[in-house]
Write a protein that holds these residues in place. Structure first.
Motif, PDB file in Angstrom:
ATOM      1  N   ASN A   7       1.246  -1.260  -0.417  1.00  0.00           N
ATOM      2  CA  ASN A   7      -0.240  -0.104  -0.112  1.00  0.00           C
ATOM      3  C   ASN A   7       1.040   1.363  -0.246  1.00  0.00           C
ATOM      4  OD1 ASN A   7      -1.634   1.966   0.580  1.00  0.00           O
ATOM      5  ND2 ASN A   7      -3.134   1.087   1.911  1.00  0.00           N
ATOM      6  N   VAL A   8       1.378   1.719  -0.928  1.00  0.00           N
ATOM      7  CA  VAL A   8       1.606   3.454  -1.623  1.00  0.00           C
ATOM      8  C   VAL A   8       1.290   4.206  -0.992  1.00  0.00           C
ATOM      9  CG1 VAL A   8       3.369   1.827  -2.759  1.00  0.00           C
ATOM     10  CG2 VAL A   8       1.424   3.128  -3.499  1.00  0.00           C
ATOM     11  N   ASN A   9       0.138   4.641  -0.827  1.00  0.00           N
ATOM     12  CA  ASN A   9      -0.233   5.875  -0.309  1.00  0.00           C
ATOM     13  C   ASN A   9      -0.212   7.344  -1.367  1.00  0.00           C
ATOM     14  OD1 ASN A   9      -1.686   7.182   1.497  1.00  0.00           O
ATOM     15  ND2 ASN A   9      -0.595   7.628   3.141  1.00  0.00           N
ATOM     16  N   GLY A  10      -0.258   6.558  -2.557  1.00  0.00           N
ATOM     17  CA  GLY A  10       0.073   7.022  -3.490  1.00  0.00           C
ATOM     18  C   GLY A  10       1.671   7.375  -4.000  1.00  0.00           C
ATOM     19  N   LEU A  11       1.534   6.479  -4.986  1.00  0.00           N
ATOM     20  CA  LEU A  11       2.740   6.047  -6.518  1.00  0.00           C
ATOM     21  C   LEU A  11       4.086   7.167  -6.126  1.00  0.00           C
ATOM     22  CD1 LEU A  11       3.593   4.120  -8.065  1.00  0.00           C
ATOM     23  CD2 LEU A  11       3.071   4.008  -9.065  1.00  0.00           C
ATOM     24  N   ARG A  12       3.231   7.937  -6.962  1.00  0.00           N
ATOM     25  CA  ARG A  12       4.418   9.224  -6.994  1.00  0.00           C
ATOM     26  C   ARG A  12       5.434  10.039  -5.927  1.00  0.00           C
ATOM     27  NH1 ARG A  12       0.028  13.296  -9.856  1.00  0.00           N
ATOM     28  NH2 ARG A  12      -1.442  11.782  -7.828  1.00  0.00           N
ATOM     29  N   GLU A  42      -2.601   9.355 -17.782  1.00  0.00           N
ATOM     30  CA  GLU A  42      -2.047  10.586 -17.142  1.00  0.00           C
ATOM     31  C   GLU A  42      -0.989  10.511 -16.897  1.00  0.00           C
ATOM     32  OE1 GLU A  42      -5.258  12.734 -15.597  1.00  0.00           O
ATOM     33  OE2 GLU A  42      -5.305  10.849 -17.012  1.00  0.00           O
ATOM     34  N   GLN A  43      -1.351  11.027 -15.191  1.00  0.00           N
ATOM     35  CA  GLN A  43      -0.346  11.045 -14.003  1.00  0.00           C
ATOM     36  C   GLN A  43       1.262   9.991 -13.873  1.00  0.00           C
ATOM     37  OE1 GLN A  43      -3.218  11.063 -11.460  1.00  0.00           O
ATOM     38  NE2 GLN A  43      -2.738  13.803 -12.129  1.00  0.00           N
ATOM     39  N   ILE A  44       0.704   9.311 -14.804  1.00  0.00           N
ATOM     40  CA  ILE A  44       1.626   7.952 -13.772  1.00  0.00           C
ATOM     41  C   ILE A  44       3.031   8.073 -14.252  1.00  0.00           C
ATOM     42  CG2 ILE A  44       2.699   6.059 -14.900  1.00  0.00           C
ATOM     43  CD1 ILE A  44      -0.130   5.066 -16.083  1.00  0.00           C
ATOM     44  N   PRO A  45       3.993   8.129 -13.634  1.00  0.00           N
ATOM     45  CA  PRO A  45       5.354   8.383 -14.014  1.00  0.00           C
ATOM     46  C   PRO A  45       6.021   7.632 -15.043  1.00  0.00           C
ATOM     47  CG  PRO A  45       4.555   8.354 -11.709  1.00  0.00           C
ATOM     48  CD  PRO A  45       3.770   7.601 -12.526  1.00  0.00           C
ATOM     49  N   GLU A  46       6.664   9.274 -16.077  1.00  0.00           N
ATOM     50  CA  GLU A  46       7.456   8.127 -17.154  1.00  0.00           C
ATOM     51  C   GLU A  46       8.604   7.181 -16.308  1.00  0.00           C
ATOM     52  OE1 GLU A  46       8.068   7.503 -21.143  1.00  0.00           O
ATOM     53  OE2 GLU A  46       6.381   9.281 -20.091  1.00  0.00           O
ATOM     54  N   GLN A  47       8.949   7.196 -15.522  1.00  0.00           N
ATOM     55  CA  GLN A  47       9.739   6.239 -15.393  1.00  0.00           C
ATOM     56  C   GLN A  47       8.837   5.277 -14.601  1.00  0.00           C
ATOM     57  OE1 GLN A  47       9.248   9.177 -13.574  1.00  0.00           O
ATOM     58  NE2 GLN A  47      10.260   9.006 -11.618  1.00  0.00           N
ATOM     59  N   TYR A  57      -0.412  -3.186 -15.183  1.00  0.00           N
ATOM     60  CA  TYR A  57      -1.399  -2.886 -15.711  1.00  0.00           C
ATOM     61  C   TYR A  57      -2.114  -2.486 -14.171  1.00  0.00           C
ATOM     62  CZ  TYR A  57      -1.134  -7.641 -17.992  1.00  0.00           C
ATOM     63  OH  TYR A  57      -0.161  -8.457 -18.865  1.00  0.00           O
ATOM     64  N   TRP A  58      -3.749  -1.732 -14.790  1.00  0.00           N
ATOM     65  CA  TRP A  58      -4.315  -0.352 -13.802  1.00  0.00           C
ATOM     66  C   TRP A  58      -5.371  -0.473 -13.973  1.00  0.00           C
ATOM     67  CZ3 TRP A  58      -0.030   2.953 -11.752  1.00  0.00           C
ATOM     68  CH2 TRP A  58       1.585   2.791 -12.284  1.00  0.00           C
ATOM     69  N   ARG A  63     -12.351   9.026  -9.084  1.00  0.00           N
ATOM     70  CA  ARG A  63     -11.818  10.109  -8.841  1.00  0.00           C
ATOM     71  C   ARG A  63     -11.156  10.585  -8.728  1.00  0.00           C
ATOM     72  NH1 ARG A  63     -13.618  10.255  -2.739  1.00  0.00           N
ATOM     73  NH2 ARG A  63     -11.972  11.701  -1.965  1.00  0.00           N
ATOM     74  N   LYS A  64     -10.075  11.700  -9.196  1.00  0.00           N
ATOM     75  CA  LYS A  64      -8.484  12.401  -8.722  1.00  0.00           C
ATOM     76  C   LYS A  64      -8.181  12.226  -7.314  1.00  0.00           C
ATOM     77  CE  LYS A  64      -8.235  13.961 -13.189  1.00  0.00           C
ATOM     78  NZ  LYS A  64      -7.935  15.359 -14.000  1.00  0.00           N
ATOM     79  N   GLY A  65      -6.522  11.788  -7.682  1.00  0.00           N
ATOM     80  CA  GLY A  65      -6.356  11.616  -6.128  1.00  0.00           C
ATOM     81  C   GLY A  65      -6.662  10.539  -5.307  1.00  0.00           C
ATOM     82  N   TYR A  66      -7.554   9.292  -6.151  1.00  0.00           N
ATOM     83  CA  TYR A  66      -7.910   8.275  -4.341  1.00  0.00           C
ATOM     84  C   TYR A  66      -7.658   7.493  -4.963  1.00  0.00           C
ATOM     85  CZ  TYR A  66     -12.272   6.243  -2.368  1.00  0.00           C
ATOM     86  OH  TYR A  66     -12.902   6.154  -1.245  1.00  0.00           O
ATOM     87  N   SER A  67      -7.087   6.261  -4.174  1.00  0.00           N
ATOM     88  CA  SER A  67      -7.420   5.210  -4.655  1.00  0.00           C
ATOM     89  C   SER A  67      -6.513   4.457  -5.752  1.00  0.00           C
ATOM     90  CB  SER A  67      -9.347   4.725  -4.699  1.00  0.00           C
ATOM     91  OG  SER A  67      -9.578   3.073  -5.068  1.00  0.00           O
ATOM     92  N   GLY A  68      -7.169   3.589  -6.502  1.00  0.00           N
ATOM     93  CA  GLY A  68      -6.470   2.686  -6.981  1.00  0.00           C
ATOM     94  C   GLY A  68      -5.778   1.772  -7.190  1.00  0.00           C
ATOM     95  N   VAL A  69      -5.159   0.783  -8.033  1.00  0.00           N
ATOM     96  CA  VAL A  69      -4.252   0.025  -8.171  1.00  0.00           C
ATOM     97  C   VAL A  69      -3.357  -0.373  -8.689  1.00  0.00           C
ATOM     98  CG1 VAL A  69      -5.912  -1.381  -5.965  1.00  0.00           C
ATOM     99  CG2 VAL A  69      -6.244  -1.997  -8.252  1.00  0.00           C
ATOM    100  N   ALA A  70      -2.611  -1.109  -9.064  1.00  0.00           N
ATOM    101  CA  ALA A  70      -1.824  -1.568  -9.936  1.00  0.00           C
ATOM    102  C   ALA A  70      -0.753  -3.088 -10.114  1.00  0.00           C
ATOM    103  CB  ALA A  70      -0.080  -0.579 -10.079  1.00  0.00           C
TER     104      ALA A  70
END
Length: 131
Positions: A7-12, A42-47, A57-58, A63-70
């Motif tokens: 659980n990264v609590n924000g990938l960036r 569109e916010q996935i970091p280039e690296q 897979y994503w 809702r922006k800035g919320y949840s999400g899995v990869a």
């Protein structure tokens, strides 16, 4: 086979603060599932897009800035799905289900019940669907 769930609590944020790529280099997971990525396509970091040796897979929340899995895996799954069949769950980008030859992997970010009754029921309903 080495599997890691984080659980990264924000990938960036984890890329900038926690040496994400050094961790991958050291641990060399065959599969890594991330929860609470908190970004849109569109916010996935280039690296991250350039990660060599992994299929990525994503599942993004509406809702922006919320949840999400990869999910990143060295072996390509036979099939990948992203939905549980309920719009209120599926719109939050909480699940990636990957079918491999010998197993099925579920990368899931379970909801927090919080203190309000609506979200508690949402959480309990989510658990029921997952079971």
């Amino acid at each position: 086979m080495k599997l890691i769930s984080w659980n990264v609590n924000g990938l960036r944020a984890v890329i900038n603060k926690n040496n994400f790529f050094e961790f991958l280099q050291e641990e060399k997971p065959d599969i890594i599932g991330l929860q609470e990525t908190k970004l849109q396509q569109e916010q996935i970091p280039e690296q991250v897009l350039a990660m060599d040796g992994y299929f990525g897979y994503w599942n993004f929340a509406q809702r922006k800035g919320y949840s999400g899995v990869a999910l990143f895996t060295k072996e390509e799954p036979l099939q990948v799905s992203y939905d549980l069949g309920r719009e209120d769950f599926d719109s939050e980008g909480r699940v990636i289900i990957a079918e491999f030859e010998k197993f099925v992997l579920i990368n899931c970010y379970f909801p927090n019940g919080q203190k309000d009754d609506d979200r508690l029921q949402f959480k309990l309903d989510f658990y029921e669907v997952m079971l």
